[in-house]
Design a protein around this motif. Sequence first.
Motif, PDB file in Angstrom:
ATOM      1  N   PRO A  91       1.180  -1.099   0.253  1.00 40.95           N
ATOM      2  CA  PRO A  91      -0.126  -0.059   0.288  1.00 40.95           C
ATOM      3  C   PRO A  91       0.891   1.353   0.187  1.00 40.95           C
ATOM      4  O   PRO A  91       2.385   1.537   0.114  1.00 40.95           O
ATOM      5  CB  PRO A  91      -0.779  -0.106   1.403  1.00 40.95           C
ATOM      6  N   LEU A  92       0.407   2.527  -0.499  1.00 39.58           N
ATOM      7  CA  LEU A  92       1.172   3.270  -1.011  1.00 39.58           C
ATOM      8  C   LEU A  92       1.392   4.680   0.752  1.00 39.58           C
ATOM      9  O   LEU A  92       2.365   4.768   0.825  1.00 39.58           O
ATOM     10  CB  LEU A  92       0.412   4.413  -1.642  1.00 39.58           C
ATOM     11  N   ASP A  93       1.049   3.680   1.535  1.00 43.04           N
ATOM     12  CA  ASP A  93       1.119   4.293   2.937  1.00 43.04           C
ATOM     13  C   ASP A  93       2.366   2.811   3.848  1.00 43.04           C
ATOM     14  O   ASP A  93       2.389   3.007   4.959  1.00 43.04           O
ATOM     15  CB  ASP A  93       0.402   4.378   3.979  1.00 43.04           C
ATOM     16  N   TYR A  94       2.846   1.864   3.308  1.00 39.76           N
ATOM     17  CA  TYR A  94       3.510   1.276   3.696  1.00 39.76           C
ATOM     18  C   TYR A  94       4.512   1.287   4.709  1.00 39.76           C
ATOM     19  O   TYR A  94       4.242   0.585   5.721  1.00 39.76           O
ATOM     20  CB  TYR A  94       4.269   0.114   3.034  1.00 39.76           C
ATOM     21  N   MET A  95       5.724   2.366   4.620  1.00 39.06           N
ATOM     22  CA  MET A  95       6.764   2.800   5.611  1.00 39.06           C
ATOM     23  C   MET A  95       5.605   3.755   6.804  1.00 39.06           C
ATOM     24  O   MET A  95       6.071   2.661   7.576  1.00 39.06           O
ATOM     25  CB  MET A  95       7.117   3.882   4.566  1.00 39.06           C
ATOM     26  N   HIS A  96       4.549   4.166   6.661  1.00 43.00           N
ATOM     27  CA  HIS A  96       3.609   4.894   8.589  1.00 43.00           C
ATOM     28  C   HIS A  96       3.707   3.574   8.654  1.00 43.00           C
ATOM     29  O   HIS A  96       3.162   2.961  10.216  1.00 43.00           O
ATOM     30  CB  HIS A  96       2.474   5.017   7.574  1.00 43.00           C
ATOM     31  N   ILE A  97       3.220   1.983   7.677  1.00 42.36           N
ATOM     32  CA  ILE A  97       2.466   1.131   8.216  1.00 42.36           C
ATOM     33  C   ILE A  97       3.371   0.389   9.020  1.00 42.36           C
ATOM     34  O   ILE A  97       4.041  -0.164  10.122  1.00 42.36           O
ATOM     35  CB  ILE A  97       1.888  -0.222   7.544  1.00 42.36           C
ATOM     36  N   GLU A  98       4.853   0.537   8.433  1.00 42.23           N
ATOM     37  CA  GLU A  98       5.816   0.005   9.416  1.00 42.23           C
ATOM     38  C   GLU A  98       6.579   0.458  10.429  1.00 42.23           C
ATOM     39  O   GLU A  98       7.019   0.237  11.339  1.00 42.23           O
ATOM     40  CB  GLU A  98       7.057  -0.616   8.090  1.00 42.23           C
ATOM     41  N   ALA A  99       6.317   1.964  11.031  1.00 45.00           N
ATOM     42  CA  ALA A  99       6.338   2.672  11.748  1.00 45.00           C
ATOM     43  C   ALA A  99       5.947   2.682  12.654  1.00 45.00           C
ATOM     44  O   ALA A  99       6.113   2.807  13.722  1.00 45.00           O
ATOM     45  CB  ALA A  99       7.379   3.912  11.109  1.00 45.00           C
ATOM     46  N   GLU A 100       4.821   2.850  12.396  1.00 37.75           N
ATOM     47  CA  GLU A 100       3.192   3.460  13.549  1.00 37.75           C
ATOM     48  C   GLU A 100       3.455   2.385  14.155  1.00 37.75           C
ATOM     49  O   GLU A 100       2.825   1.777  14.880  1.00 37.75           O
ATOM     50  CB  GLU A 100       2.522   4.180  13.204  1.00 37.75           C
ATOM     51  N   ARG A 101       3.297   0.760  13.239  1.00 38.67           N
ATOM     52  CA  ARG A 101       2.480  -0.165  13.776  1.00 38.67           C
ATOM     53  C   ARG A 101       3.935  -2.276  14.040  1.00 38.67           C
ATOM     54  O   ARG A 101       3.331  -2.207  15.423  1.00 38.67           O
ATOM     55  CB  ARG A 101       1.473  -0.827  13.186  1.00 38.67           C
TER      56      ARG A 101
ATOM     57  N   LEU B 274       6.820  -2.407  13.675  1.00 33.57           N
ATOM     58  CA  LEU B 274       7.630  -1.644  13.547  1.00 33.57           C
ATOM     59  C   LEU B 274       7.867  -1.833  15.914  1.00 33.57           C
ATOM     60  O   LEU B 274       8.375  -2.440  16.694  1.00 33.57           O
ATOM     61  CB  LEU B 274       9.337  -0.129  13.523  1.00 33.57           C
ATOM     62  N   PRO B 275       7.210  -1.047  16.359  1.00 33.47           N
ATOM     63  CA  PRO B 275       6.697  -0.795  17.918  1.00 33.47           C
ATOM     64  C   PRO B 275       6.731  -2.426  18.044  1.00 33.47           C
ATOM     65  O   PRO B 275       7.054  -3.109  19.644  1.00 33.47           O
ATOM     66  CB  PRO B 275       5.514  -0.261  18.053  1.00 33.47           C
ATOM     67  N   ALA B 276       5.699  -3.115  17.655  1.00 34.73           N
ATOM     68  CA  ALA B 276       5.424  -4.555  17.568  1.00 34.73           C
ATOM     69  C   ALA B 276       6.066  -5.410  18.056  1.00 34.73           C
ATOM     70  O   ALA B 276       6.848  -6.053  18.970  1.00 34.73           O
ATOM     71  CB  ALA B 276       4.283  -4.964  16.883  1.00 34.73           C
ATOM     72  N   LEU B 277       7.484  -4.795  17.402  1.00 37.03           N
ATOM     73  CA  LEU B 277       9.052  -5.640  17.489  1.00 37.03           C
ATOM     74  C   LEU B 277       9.679  -5.337  18.566  1.00 37.03           C
ATOM     75  O   LEU B 277      10.370  -6.111  19.157  1.00 37.03           O
ATOM     76  CB  LEU B 277       9.566  -5.581  16.166  1.00 37.03           C
ATOM     77  N   LEU B 278       9.643  -3.545  18.829  1.00 38.34           N
ATOM     78  CA  LEU B 278      10.648  -3.795  19.830  1.00 38.34           C
ATOM     79  C   LEU B 278       9.894  -3.340  21.148  1.00 38.34           C
ATOM     80  O   LEU B 278      11.027  -3.903  21.874  1.00 38.34           O
ATOM     81  CB  LEU B 278      10.342  -2.815  19.966  1.00 38.34           C
ATOM     82  N   THR B 279       8.591  -3.979  21.342  1.00 42.30           N
ATOM     83  CA  THR B 279       7.974  -4.470  22.621  1.00 42.30           C
ATOM     84  C   THR B 279       7.723  -5.161  22.577  1.00 42.30           C
ATOM     85  O   THR B 279       8.672  -6.521  23.989  1.00 42.30           O
ATOM     86  CB  THR B 279       6.437  -3.781  22.182  1.00 42.30           C
ATOM     87  N   ALA B 280       8.042  -6.352  21.626  1.00 41.12           N
ATOM     88  CA  ALA B 280       8.100  -8.040  21.885  1.00 41.12           C
ATOM     89  C   ALA B 280       9.445  -7.960  22.676  1.00 41.12           C
ATOM     90  O   ALA B 280      10.093  -9.328  23.352  1.00 41.12           O
ATOM     91  CB  ALA B 280       8.063  -9.068  20.543  1.00 41.12           C
ATOM     92  N   LEU B 281      10.620  -7.811  22.046  1.00 44.29           N
ATOM     93  CA  LEU B 281      11.844  -8.150  22.094  1.00 44.29           C
ATOM     94  C   LEU B 281      12.528  -7.916  22.920  1.00 44.29           C
ATOM     95  O   LEU B 281      13.696  -7.696  23.140  1.00 44.29           O
ATOM     96  CB  LEU B 281      13.352  -7.776  21.089  1.00 44.29           C
ATOM     97  N   GLY B 282      11.798  -6.528  23.917  1.00 41.29           N
ATOM     98  CA  GLY B 282      11.991  -5.252  25.161  1.00 41.29           C
ATOM     99  C   GLY B 282      13.513  -4.538  25.015  1.00 41.29           C
ATOM    100  O   GLY B 282      13.802  -4.018  25.666  1.00 41.29           O
TER     101      GLY B 282
ATOM    102  N   SER C  13      13.271   6.222   6.007  1.00 40.12           N
ATOM    103  CA  SER C  13      12.170   6.952   6.204  1.00 40.12           C
ATOM    104  C   SER C  13      11.712   6.502   6.911  1.00 40.12           C
ATOM    105  O   SER C  13      10.593   6.928   7.548  1.00 40.12           O
ATOM    106  CB  SER C  13      11.768   7.134   4.764  1.00 40.12           C
ATOM    107  N   ILE C  14      11.551   5.295   7.651  1.00 39.30           N
ATOM    108  CA  ILE C  14      11.099   4.535   8.263  1.00 39.30           C
ATOM    109  C   ILE C  14      11.577   5.058   9.704  1.00 39.30           C
ATOM    110  O   ILE C  14      10.297   5.404  10.930  1.00 39.30           O
ATOM    111  CB  ILE C  14      10.647   2.749   7.999  1.00 39.30           C
ATOM    112  N   ALA C  15      12.339   5.203  10.181  1.00 40.66           N
ATOM    113  CA  ALA C  15      12.723   5.587  11.068  1.00 40.66           C
ATOM    114  C   ALA C  15      12.775   6.987  11.889  1.00 40.66           C
ATOM    115  O   ALA C  15      12.080   7.581  12.815  1.00 40.66           O
ATOM    116  CB  ALA C  15      14.815   5.705  11.134  1.00 40.66           C
TER     117      ALA C  15
END
Length: 276
Positions: A78-88, A90-98, A112-114
């Motif tokens: 989707p054209l907002d794929y970088m927002h999906i990565e950054a807002e949903r 990546l946070p889930a990954l970081l939370t899961a790994l502490g 851009s995602i950063a």
Amino acid sequence: MNPPRESRLCLEDGEVEYRVIEGDSALPTLVFLHEGLGAAALWRDFPDRVAAATGAAALVYSRLGYGSSSPAPGGAFPLDYMHIEAERRLPALLTALGIQQPLLVGHSDGGSIALIYAGTFPESVAGLILMAPHVFVEDCTAGACAAARRAFDEGDLAARLARWHQDATRTFDAWNLAWTDPRFRDWNIEGCLPKVIAPLLAFQGEADPYGTREQTDRIACQVSGSADIVLLPDCGHAPWREAPNIVLPTIAAFAARIANDADLQAATYYRSDSGR
């Protein structure tokens, strides 16, 4: 330092491959965000070298649709794929790994995602290291994406990508169809920049076919935190690979400043003419 361990993590949309490089737990963890056709393995030994130079732990992973991670949902991104990565995701990954307050290391799409992540969660980032980031679509960017399509269809790009992705055609199409969609010419993330308060280091190759220094100029002028911009002559789209003798020590010095909580100055521009 113990050897990196490879593992997999189930997120809401699929399973992500990742590896952890151990380091000093008192330092911000380096989180590597790969480019639009990249993967964890395509960083090669660069994350290990950065971790060794800084003493920090590091996380290297492949986003959904890349490497041996699960395919991304749907066909084209989707054209907002970088927002999906950054807002949903990546946070889930970081939370899961502490992982809290990481030092994000992003290349191209990863840069851009950063920026989107840092603008969405400004208090949750120790710093940003960006290489060839995009905040808007330039004419040269669109032209380079079209050239990549020709290289994939007619050249050896498909064969080269097949070494790193379990479905190279699907990976390439998902990325390329998004970037070459006429509607994507309006893509712009400058609105998130004033919310970025973490210190930032960005590298831009002056021979980059995908972008010009206008990208890093706009970043430096609009972020609320400090911004150090390094312009690299005779360097293309991958500063970490093409100019490691400049990039690696500059990253190490920047990470040390963050670790020491040094007072960072306002945006600084300098041109590196010392060779690679």
